[in-house]
Design a protein around this motif. Structure first.
Motif, PDB file in Angstrom:
ATOM      1  N   MET A   1       0.830  -1.177   0.000  1.00  0.00           N
ATOM      2  CA  MET A   1       0.000   0.000   0.000  1.00  0.00           C
ATOM      3  C   MET A   1       0.878   1.245   0.000  1.00  0.00           C
ATOM      4  N   ASN A   2       0.394   2.241  -0.691  1.00  0.00           N
ATOM      5  CA  ASN A   2       1.132   3.500  -0.759  1.00  0.00           C
ATOM      6  C   ASN A   2       0.957   4.346   0.498  1.00  0.00           C
ATOM      7  N   ASN A   3      -0.207   4.283   1.104  1.00  0.00           N
ATOM      8  CA  ASN A   3      -0.476   5.131   2.255  1.00  0.00           C
ATOM      9  C   ASN A   3      -1.690   4.610   3.027  1.00  0.00           C
ATOM     10  N   ASP A   4      -2.008   5.311   4.113  1.00  0.00           N
ATOM     11  CA  ASP A   4      -3.158   4.903   4.928  1.00  0.00           C
ATOM     12  C   ASP A   4      -4.461   4.968   4.150  1.00  0.00           C
ATOM     13  N   ARG A   5      -4.606   5.951   3.275  1.00  0.00           N
ATOM     14  CA  ARG A   5      -5.844   6.087   2.497  1.00  0.00           C
ATOM     15  C   ARG A   5      -6.041   4.844   1.634  1.00  0.00           C
ATOM     16  N   ASP A   6      -4.974   4.371   0.998  1.00  0.00           N
ATOM     17  CA  ASP A   6      -5.071   3.150   0.191  1.00  0.00           C
ATOM     18  C   ASP A   6      -5.464   1.962   1.061  1.00  0.00           C
ATOM     19  N   TYR A   7      -4.866   1.876   2.243  1.00  0.00           N
ATOM     20  CA  TYR A   7      -5.176   0.771   3.150  1.00  0.00           C
ATOM     21  C   TYR A   7      -6.672   0.742   3.467  1.00  0.00           C
ATOM     22  N   TRP A   8      -7.225   1.899   3.841  1.00  0.00           N
ATOM     23  CA  TRP A   8      -8.625   1.951   4.227  1.00  0.00           C
ATOM     24  C   TRP A   8      -9.542   1.772   3.027  1.00  0.00           C
ATOM     25  N   THR A   9      -9.107   2.192   1.860  1.00  0.00           N
ATOM     26  CA  THR A   9      -9.880   1.954   0.641  1.00  0.00           C
ATOM     27  C   THR A   9     -10.003   0.456   0.403  1.00  0.00           C
TER      28      THR A   9
END
Length: 65
Positions: A1-9
């Motif tokens: 994952m690139n970032n937390d936003r990607d993780y939660w997506t």
């Protein structure tokens, strides 16, 4: 994952998506940055929809702690 936003997506895709979107989530969770970009670019409508859900999911979980 690139970032937390990607993780939660991806988490929202796993939790709320249909079978196809759940498979995309699985692929995204294993993708390097190039292939993650391809997933986002190929299915932007899914990514945008579940990104919004992911933001809500993250807030909900944070508030429940």
């Amino acid at each position: 994952m690139n970032n937390d936003r990607d993780y939660w997506t991806v988490e929202a895709m796993r939790k709320f998506g249909g079978s196809f979107v759940q498979i995309l989530a699985e692929l995204a969770s294993h993708a390097d940055h190039v292939n993650l970009y391809k997933i986002k670019a190929t299915w932007p409508e899914y990514w945008e929809e579940y990104e919004r859900m992911g933001i809500t999911l993250e807030k909900t979980i944070a508030e429940s702690k």
